[in-house]
Design an enzyme around this catalytic site. Structure first.
Site, mmCIF file in Angstrom:
data_model
loop_
_atom_site.group_PDB
_atom_site.id
_atom_site.type_symbol
_atom_site.label_atom_id
_atom_site.label_comp_id
_atom_site.label_asym_id
_atom_site.label_seq_id
_atom_site.Cartn_x
_atom_site.Cartn_y
_atom_site.Cartn_z
ATOM 1 N N LYS A 11 0.815 -1.218 0.000
ATOM 2 C CA LYS A 11 0.000 0.000 0.000
ATOM 3 C C LYS A 11 0.855 1.278 0.000
ATOM 4 O O LYS A 11 2.066 1.235 0.264
ATOM 5 C CB LYS A 11 -0.918 -0.036 1.232
ATOM 6 C CG LYS A 11 -1.949 -1.171 1.174
ATOM 7 C CD LYS A 11 -2.899 -1.131 2.375
ATOM 8 C CE LYS A 11 -3.952 -2.220 2.281
ATOM 9 N NZ LYS A 11 -4.921 -2.162 3.423
ATOM 10 N N TYR A 51 -12.435 -1.968 -3.729
ATOM 11 C CA TYR A 51 -12.945 -2.034 -2.354
ATOM 12 C C TYR A 51 -14.473 -1.926 -2.276
ATOM 13 O O TYR A 51 -15.005 -1.588 -1.221
ATOM 14 C CB TYR A 51 -12.281 -0.959 -1.494
ATOM 15 C CG TYR A 51 -10.879 -1.343 -1.032
ATOM 16 C CD1 TYR A 51 -10.688 -2.428 -0.174
ATOM 17 C CD2 TYR A 51 -9.770 -0.644 -1.450
ATOM 18 C CE1 TYR A 51 -9.417 -2.798 0.262
ATOM 19 C CE2 TYR A 51 -8.486 -1.007 -1.017
ATOM 20 C CZ TYR A 51 -8.330 -2.078 -0.159
ATOM 21 O OH TYR A 51 -7.074 -2.442 0.267
ATOM 22 N N PHE A 59 -15.310 3.777 6.847
ATOM 23 C CA PHE A 59 -13.970 4.202 6.427
ATOM 24 C C PHE A 59 -13.759 4.119 4.915
ATOM 25 O O PHE A 59 -12.660 4.375 4.433
ATOM 26 C CB PHE A 59 -12.911 3.364 7.155
ATOM 27 C CG PHE A 59 -13.049 1.869 6.976
ATOM 28 C CD1 PHE A 59 -12.578 1.244 5.831
ATOM 29 C CD2 PHE A 59 -13.649 1.094 7.954
ATOM 30 C CE1 PHE A 59 -12.687 -0.124 5.663
ATOM 31 C CE2 PHE A 59 -13.765 -0.289 7.797
ATOM 32 C CZ PHE A 59 -13.288 -0.891 6.641
ATOM 33 N N ARG A 87 -2.161 -14.196 4.510
ATOM 34 C CA ARG A 87 -2.873 -13.517 5.603
ATOM 35 C C ARG A 87 -2.105 -13.675 6.922
ATOM 36 O O ARG A 87 -2.070 -12.763 7.745
ATOM 37 C CB ARG A 87 -4.286 -14.089 5.759
ATOM 38 C CG ARG A 87 -5.200 -13.916 4.547
ATOM 39 C CD ARG A 87 -5.729 -12.534 4.373
ATOM 40 N NE ARG A 87 -6.381 -11.999 5.532
ATOM 41 C CZ ARG A 87 -7.068 -10.856 5.532
ATOM 42 N NH1 ARG A 87 -7.188 -10.143 4.409
ATOM 43 N NH2 ARG A 87 -7.620 -10.405 6.623
ATOM 44 N N THR A 93 -5.471 -6.898 10.875
ATOM 45 C CA THR A 93 -5.739 -5.609 10.209
ATOM 46 C C THR A 93 -5.172 -4.444 11.018
ATOM 47 O O THR A 93 -4.550 -3.538 10.462
ATOM 48 C CB THR A 93 -7.266 -5.419 10.045
ATOM 49 O OG1 THR A 93 -7.803 -6.579 9.410
ATOM 50 C CG2 THR A 93 -7.582 -4.181 9.232
ATOM 51 N N ARG A 104 2.538 -6.453 9.384
ATOM 52 C CA ARG A 104 1.838 -5.302 9.961
ATOM 53 C C ARG A 104 2.392 -4.936 11.341
ATOM 54 O O ARG A 104 2.491 -3.754 11.672
ATOM 55 C CB ARG A 104 0.331 -5.588 9.995
ATOM 56 C CG ARG A 104 -0.292 -5.417 8.600
ATOM 57 C CD ARG A 104 -1.671 -5.993 8.524
ATOM 58 N NE ARG A 104 -2.400 -5.549 7.331
ATOM 59 C CZ ARG A 104 -3.564 -6.056 6.946
ATOM 60 N NH1 ARG A 104 -4.143 -7.016 7.647
ATOM 61 N NH2 ARG A 104 -4.171 -5.604 5.865
ATOM 62 N N HIS A 117 -2.247 -5.541 1.539
ATOM 63 C CA HIS A 117 -3.553 -6.190 1.334
ATOM 64 C C HIS A 117 -3.299 -7.639 0.962
ATOM 65 O O HIS A 117 -2.297 -7.949 0.306
ATOM 66 C CB HIS A 117 -4.304 -5.516 0.170
ATOM 67 C CG HIS A 117 -5.472 -6.331 -0.312
ATOM 68 N ND1 HIS A 117 -6.716 -6.238 0.276
ATOM 69 C CD2 HIS A 117 -5.573 -7.295 -1.269
ATOM 70 C CE1 HIS A 117 -7.535 -7.104 -0.315
ATOM 71 N NE2 HIS A 117 -6.862 -7.753 -1.255
#
Ligand code: IDP
Ligand code: MG
Length: 140
Positions: A11, A51, A59, A87, A93, A104, A117
């Protein structure tokens, strides 16, 4: 387990901080192989379509703003159990809730600017790959 393909995106928070290599190293260390990859700047229309499932969430508008705020690296990852494995290496998230060692936890800024993502199911992986790559761009 089976060999699967999944869509991964690095991202704009990560392209901005010049850490795409760190993200890719984590994915490769987890046994995933990049079989297609490009650095692109999404239009608003592309981000909104990608999305669309989150259209009703509060959001959504900010997410589209963020995902069009700078370049992204879109990539197809391949490997055993690739969807779940990606994942797992991404982490939760919200980076504050992500497990130690995940992308993350180590690299993301916050719940929105969370660096990566990953498709969440085989069905969505196929849809998301087709939205971003033609068959001849997936080169192995
Ligand atoms: P995921 O990326 O872990 O699958 P989703 O729930 O599918 O998480 O959300 C898609 C993206 O929307 C997240 O990766 C993050 O960038 C953003 N997002 C999710 N929840 C929030 C939130 O509560 N506030 C702001 N942005 C959010
Ligand atoms: Mg998701």
């Amino acid at each position: 387990m089976a060999v699967e393909r999944t869509l991964s995106i690095i991202k704009p928070d990560a392209t901005e901080r010049n850490i795409t290599g760190k993200v890719i190293a984590k994915l490769e260390e987890a046994g995933l192989r990049v079989v297609a990859q490009k650095r692109v700047r999404w239009s608003r229309e592309q981000a909104e379509k990608f999305y669309e499932v989150h259209k009703e969430r509060p959001f959504y508008g900010e997410l589209v703003d963020f995902m069009t705020s700078g370049p992204v690296v879109v990539q197809v990852l391949e490997g055993e159990d690739a969807i779940a494995k990606n994942r797992e290496v991404m982490g939760a998230t919200n980076p504050e809730e992500a497990a130690a060692g995940t992308i993350r936890k180590e690299l993301a800024e916050n719940i929105e600017r969370n660096s990566v993502h990953g498709s969440d199911s085989a069905e969505n992986a196929a849809i998301e790959i087709a939205l971003n790559f033609s068959d001849d761009e997936i080169v192995g």
